[in-house]
Design an enzyme around this catalytic site. Structure first.
Site, PDB file in Angstrom:
ATOM      1  N   ASP A 165       2.103 -49.838  36.890  1.00  0.00           N
ATOM      2  CA  ASP A 165       1.188 -49.134  36.001  1.00  0.00           C
ATOM      3  C   ASP A 165       0.021 -50.016  35.568  1.00  0.00           C
ATOM      4  O   ASP A 165       0.104 -51.250  35.586  1.00  0.00           O
ATOM      5  CB  ASP A 165       1.932 -48.651  34.753  1.00  0.00           C
ATOM      6  CG  ASP A 165       3.030 -47.648  35.077  1.00  0.00           C
ATOM      7  OD1 ASP A 165       2.892 -46.931  36.087  1.00  0.00           O
ATOM      8  OD2 ASP A 165       4.025 -47.596  34.329  1.00  0.00           O
ATOM      9  N   LYS A 166      -1.034 -49.368  35.123  1.00  0.00           N
ATOM     10  CA  LYS A 166      -2.234 -50.066  34.652  1.00  0.00           C
ATOM     11  C   LYS A 166      -1.893 -51.144  33.628  1.00  0.00           C
ATOM     12  O   LYS A 166      -2.360 -52.281  33.730  1.00  0.00           O
ATOM     13  CB  LYS A 166      -3.208 -49.051  34.052  1.00  0.00           C
ATOM     14  CG  LYS A 166      -4.417 -49.665  33.365  1.00  0.00           C
ATOM     15  CD  LYS A 166      -5.248 -48.602  32.670  1.00  0.00           C
ATOM     16  CE  LYS A 166      -6.390 -49.209  31.886  1.00  0.00           C
ATOM     17  NZ  LYS A 166      -7.187 -48.176  31.161  1.00  0.00           N
TER      18      LYS A 166
END
Length: 309
Positions: free
Chosen positions: A142-143
């Site tokens: 994820d970011k």
């Protein structure tokens, strides 16, 4: 213009939050400025009525519909972005992704991604299996998760690494800070994950259209109100560690999607770091393992909770 409709129900704990903030939490791969533009263009509805105010304060139980335009054509440009390269040869690249960086471009977020950076670094030496948007990308994080990722520089390497992922032979160990004290020293969460039936922008433990997900965890350090854990992935479902830890009532600190909506330590994203990555080299057959320490912002939060203890 072709659009994709995304619909979700506002949870009670999100009541009073700005519309653009809620959308940015649920769609982290799209920039907040892009989502604000969609709101201003009338691409968002609240309970079936257009809402063009990004400052609109949402209410619990409201139905939000976002009409996301699908790009007719998307090209990804190489960008000279500094990369923390852990290992590289003619077949594979291992990078340490910083927190806050998106892995590959998505609608409304075409620049500054890891893919933009590796395109510049590797030129045309990347696998083509995942197409234009995700060249060389075998798996993703994820970011707001930092840590190790493997990149395939040719199709042979990509196929080999993908087969290892499917066979659950890739070593992936994460460090996470979670809420509350975990009484046991270790445990296993074996619970299928799929789209949340009530909110398709989130994942959830569910029996509907789901896949088996297994996470092994062990406690590393306890702080009373928090626990530092190591989580080992047996499977690799979207948001798996975040969903599983929330499922057992120990959500990740900083996780504004699956954890408390108001947090004291940080609201800048989950405290999760992909610390160890191991795989069999596609060409040599040698097992290789890499490790990177938690980033500075993670260390600072740990120092704070140690001081509170």
């Amino acid at each position: 213009m072709t659009t994709e409709e995304l619909t979700f129900i506002i949870e009670e704990e999100n009541e009073g939050a700005r519309l653009d903030r809620v959308l940015s939490l649920l769609l982290p791969e799209s920039s907040r400025s892009y989502l604000q533009k969609l709101i201003e263009q009338g691409m968002v509805q609240v309970d079936g009525k257009p809402c063009s105010s990004k400052k609109y304060k949402v209410k619990g139980g409201e139905s939000i519909s976002l009409f996301m335009p699908e790009p007719a054509q998307l090209s990804v440009e190489p960008e000279d972005i500094p990369l923390d390269i852990v290992y590289e040869d003619g077949d594979v690249l291992v990078v340490n992704k910083p927190r806050g960086m998106v892995v590959h471009p998505a609608v409304g977020n075409y620049h500054g991604t890891l893919v933009n950076g590796i395109l510049y670094h590797c030129k045309d030496r990347l696998s083509s299996i995942n197409g234009v948007i995700r060249p060389g990308i075998v798996h993703r994080i994820d970011k707001d998760t930092s840590g190790l990722l493997m990149i395939a520089k040719n199709d042979m390497a990509h196929e080999s690494l993908s087969e290892q992922l499917a066979a659950h032979t890739i070593t992936r160990r994460y460090v996470a800070l979670v809420f509350h004290n975990l009484v046991e020293d270790e445990g296993t969460i074996d619970a299928s994950i799929g789209r949340d039936p009530k909110n398709r922008l989130k994942m959830a433990v569910t029996s509907q259209n789901s896949k088996r997900a297994v996470t092994h965890w062990r406690a590393l350090e306890r702080f009373g109100a928090y626990t530092l854990i190591e989580a080992r992935l047996e499977t690799g479902r979207t948001h798996q560690i975040r969903v599983h830890m929330a499922y057992i009532h120990h959500p990740l600190v900083g996780d504004m999607v699956y954890g408390p909506k108001r947090q004291k330590l940080t609201e800048e994203g989950q405290m999760l770091h992909a610390q160890v990555l191991g795989f069999i080299h596609p060409r040599t057959g040698e097992y290789m393992e890499f490790q990177r320490p938690i980033p500075e912002e993670f260390k600072r939060i740990l120092e704070r909770v140690r001081g509170q203890r």
